[in-house]
Enzyme design. Structure first.
Site, PDB file in Angstrom:
ATOM      1  N   TRP A  18     -20.498  14.775  10.843  1.00 13.25           N
ATOM      2  CA  TRP A  18     -19.600  14.576   9.725  1.00 13.25           C
ATOM      3  C   TRP A  18     -19.941  15.439   8.519  1.00 13.25           C
ATOM      4  O   TRP A  18     -21.084  15.497   8.076  1.00 13.25           O
ATOM      5  CB  TRP A  18     -19.643  13.120   9.251  1.00 13.25           C
ATOM      6  CG  TRP A  18     -18.784  12.223  10.069  1.00 13.25           C
ATOM      7  CD1 TRP A  18     -17.754  12.587  10.879  1.00 13.25           C
ATOM      8  CD2 TRP A  18     -18.880  10.804  10.148  1.00 13.25           C
ATOM      9  NE1 TRP A  18     -17.191  11.477  11.462  1.00 13.25           N
ATOM     10  CE2 TRP A  18     -17.867  10.365  11.029  1.00 13.25           C
ATOM     11  CE3 TRP A  18     -19.706   9.844   9.575  1.00 13.25           C
ATOM     12  CZ2 TRP A  18     -17.659   9.024  11.345  1.00 13.25           C
ATOM     13  CZ3 TRP A  18     -19.501   8.514   9.876  1.00 13.25           C
ATOM     14  CH2 TRP A  18     -18.498   8.110  10.761  1.00 13.25           C
TER      15      TRP A  18
ATOM     16  N   THR B 210       0.877  -1.182   0.000  1.00 11.81           N
ATOM     17  CA  THR B 210       0.000   0.000   0.000  1.00 11.81           C
ATOM     18  C   THR B 210       0.908   1.224   0.000  1.00 11.81           C
ATOM     19  O   THR B 210       2.093   1.107   0.337  1.00 11.81           O
ATOM     20  CB  THR B 210      -0.888   0.039   1.251  1.00 11.81           C
ATOM     21  OG1 THR B 210      -0.019   0.172   2.372  1.00 11.81           O
ATOM     22  CG2 THR B 210      -1.708  -1.225   1.393  1.00 11.81           C
TER      23      THR B 210
ATOM     24  N   LYS C  85     -15.046  16.504  11.213  1.00 13.52           N
ATOM     25  CA  LYS C  85     -16.095  16.438  12.232  1.00 13.52           C
ATOM     26  C   LYS C  85     -16.342  17.834  12.771  1.00 13.52           C
ATOM     27  O   LYS C  85     -15.529  18.386  13.489  1.00 13.52           O
ATOM     28  CB  LYS C  85     -15.708  15.474  13.347  1.00 13.52           C
ATOM     29  CG  LYS C  85     -16.865  14.583  13.709  1.00 13.52           C
ATOM     30  CD  LYS C  85     -16.454  13.375  14.495  1.00 13.52           C
ATOM     31  CE  LYS C  85     -17.672  12.448  14.623  1.00 13.52           C
ATOM     32  NZ  LYS C  85     -17.409  11.297  15.428  1.00 13.52           N
TER      33      LYS C  85
ATOM     34  N   GLU D 263      -5.510  -4.096  -0.841  1.00  8.80           N
ATOM     35  CA  GLU D 263      -5.862  -5.227   0.028  1.00  8.80           C
ATOM     36  C   GLU D 263      -6.991  -6.082  -0.546  1.00  8.80           C
ATOM     37  O   GLU D 263      -7.245  -7.179  -0.077  1.00  8.80           O
ATOM     38  CB  GLU D 263      -6.317  -4.696   1.403  1.00  8.80           C
ATOM     39  CG  GLU D 263      -5.216  -4.093   2.254  1.00  8.80           C
ATOM     40  CD  GLU D 263      -5.007  -2.596   1.999  1.00  8.80           C
ATOM     41  OE1 GLU D 263      -5.295  -2.124   0.879  1.00  8.80           O
ATOM     42  OE2 GLU D 263      -4.548  -1.909   2.921  1.00  8.80           O
TER      43      GLU D 263
END
Ligand code: ADP
Length: 535
Positions: free
Chosen positions: A435, A182, A430, A325
């Site tokens: 959110w 990654t 936030k 992944e």
């Protein structure tokens, strides 16, 4: 258990190699050289695969050894994709755009003893050569400046010394086939080791009409790098079913891509939004009429980009979602049969519908599973035969939850399995405990005709803890004020989402795989390097 009568046949890449080279021996691999094209049939590529396997064996590569590639998308990279896993070694595709420290880390951690490098990339590898503890042999394809690499072997000479007809070993399907790291936004990159079985099943899935639907009639223009999540599965799947390949090597700018597309008439391509945006703005006269669709993912695909490709080029941009992944195909945004009265575009701008073979759920902060109602928002978790169950020699228990991979993506799911990613968990903003979706703000802003790129980050705010800061790149030759953009945004998003802080920048910094690099923007902001205006 009641035993079935089925053969316990091993799912290995050997089967893909054999089928591609024989059944589709006439299919073609085309590599752009900057001036013209190199061409080879699958039968010829198959022979080279044998020769490469034989050459590697002669160099002492054994079952289980890692062999790395440091290459553009081209024919010999495809040869390595088959030779290395089929001879029982593990293909480690290296991201050529990593910073030197990360590159050295990844090569050493992966443990490769041999690396195959494109001559044009040799100087990048030479920068870290002295730090590579395991590399014994450097194989170079092409000619160029090889200083700093020490002794090297020539790819073509090695292959010329061998004959086709390598005797491949019989492998267990759970044996490692390939590895990818990654890009490591925090800390060191983490390695994912795909097995023959996972790659086989993922490739089969990539030919399914629920995902890429690749078939023999296709010609795949592989733009997404072969070091980025295995080019989203295109090399293996396309080979298996005999699609032609077109590889652009380092010619990834709008003008050469437009030329390649015009010359070779591909039917499918895959690229991150940045590349599609570049073609739209800098090669608007390109003829894209050969495409069945272009698959786009890696980061959220703005509605405006999808609509512009529809209206300007007459080409369907199909959104996909996944990660290193997940091999990576996990969701694709085909329009459903039952549109529930919603216009098709509303389905296409969603992140994607979970694909057959992948289980998906969303969980709240406490780990409780949330409903698929299109409203409840939580972290997406996945599991399945081509989802990683751990990281290579790097335990990271926090990335897993009761046998599921925690993706770090936050979003909602509709009852019919369409996910909508609102943010990566590390990017969420936030504000006063609620959110704000940075992705939605960015995508809306990028729909403004005077905006080329927009990245929104959360910055500390005394009253609300965090508030959005919009970093905007104007379209070339255009100027736009924060006031104008606020007015535009207010037609599309809730009032309390509207950013008070704005920065007009030259370019959004990008990661090694071309995504917006928000950690760089956050760092610039905290150093006071961004010129922030508050209209
Ligand atoms: P990295 O994690 O290094 O960026 P990956 O390519 O594995 O490398 O990134 C996977 C991530 O990319 C996903 O977890 C998700 O955040 C993002 N991503 C991929 N496709 C999409 C998409 N269609 N919409 C939004 N985000 C996406």
């Amino acid at each position: 258990m009641l035993e079935s009568t089925m053969m316990d046949h091993q799912l290995t890449l050997q089967h893909l190699l054999d089928q591609g080279r024989t059944i589709y021996g006439e299919s073609e691999v085309t590599t752009f050289t900057g001036e013209g094209y190199d061409r080879a049939t699958f039968a010829e590529v198959g022979d080279n695969v044998d020769r490469l396997a034989a050459a590697l064996a002669r160099l002492g590569v054994k079952v289980g050894d890692r062999v790395a590639t440091f290459c553009w998308n081209n024919q010999h990279h495809l040869e390595a994709y088959f030779a290395i896993p089929c001879m029982g070694a593990v293909l480690h595709t290296l991201n050529i755009r990593l910073f030197p420290e990360q590159l050295a880390y990844v090569i050493n951690h992966g443990g490769a003893r041999v690396v195959i490098v494109d001559a044009s990339l040799a100087p990048l590898l030479a920068r870290v050569r002295s730090e590579l503890t395991n590399i014994e042999t450097v194989i170079v394809k092409g000619s160029g400046d090889l200083s700093g690499l020490g002794d090297t072997l020539d790819y073509d000479e090695l292959l010329a010394a061998e004959r086709p007809g390598y005797e491949y070993p019989e492998l267990d399907e759970r044996h490692g086939a390939a590895m990818c790291y990654t890009s490591g936004t925090t800390g060191n990159p983490k390695g994912v080791m795909y097995s023959h079985r996972s790659t086989y099943l993922h490739s089969l899935a990539a030919t399914s009409s629920a995902t890429l639907g690749i078939n023999e009639m296709d010609r795949l223009l592989v733009i997404v790098p072969m070091f980025h999540a295995m080019a989203w599965g295109m090399p293996y799947a396309g080979w298996w079913v005999g699609s032609d390949f077109v590889f652009p090597q380092q010619y990834l700018q709008a003008a050469p891509l437009a030329r390649i597309i015009g010359d070779t008439r591909p039917t499918i391509s895959g690229a991150v939004p940045t590349i599609l945006n570049d073609i739209l703005h800098n090669a608007p006269d390109a003829d894209l009429s050969s495409f069945r669709y272009i698959v786009c993912g890696g980061s959220a695909v703005p509605r405006s980009l999808i609509e512009s490709y529809d209206s300007h080029f007459g080409v369907q941009v199909l959104q996909a979602w996944g990660m290193t992944e997940t091999s990576p195909l996990a969701a694709m945004a085909w329009v459903p049969k039952h549109t529930m009265g919603e216009p098709e575009i509303n389905w296409r701008v969603r992140t994607g519908r979970v694909v057959p073979g992948v289980d998906l759920r969303i969980c709240d902060d406490d780990g409780s599973v949330l409903p698929w109602d299109g409203v409840a928002q939580g972290e997406i978790e996945v599991r399945g035969p081509w989802i990683t169950g751990s990281y290579y020699e790097d335990p990271a228990p926090e990335k897993f939850h009761d046998g599921w991979l925690r993706t770090g993506d936050v979003g909602t799911v509709t009852p019919n399995g369409y996910i909508m990613i609102t943010d990566r968990s590390k990017d969420v903003i936030k504000s006063g405990g609620e959110w704000i979706s940075s992705v939605e703000l960015e995508n809306t802003l990028m729909g403004h005709p005077k905006v080329m790129e927009a990245a929104v980050i959360g910055v500390p705010d005394e009253r609300w803890d965090e508030r959005p800061l919009a970093c905007v790149v104007c379209a070339s030759g255009q100027e736009v004020s924060a006031g104008e953009l606020l007015e535009y945004l207010s037609e599309h998003v809730a009032k309390w989402w509207l950013p008070e802080r704005w920065a007009f920048i030259e370019e959004v910094p990008k990661t090694s795989v071309g995504k917006f690099d928000k950690k760089v923007l956050r760092a610039r902001h905290s150093r006071g390097d961004l010129d922030v205006v508050t209209p």
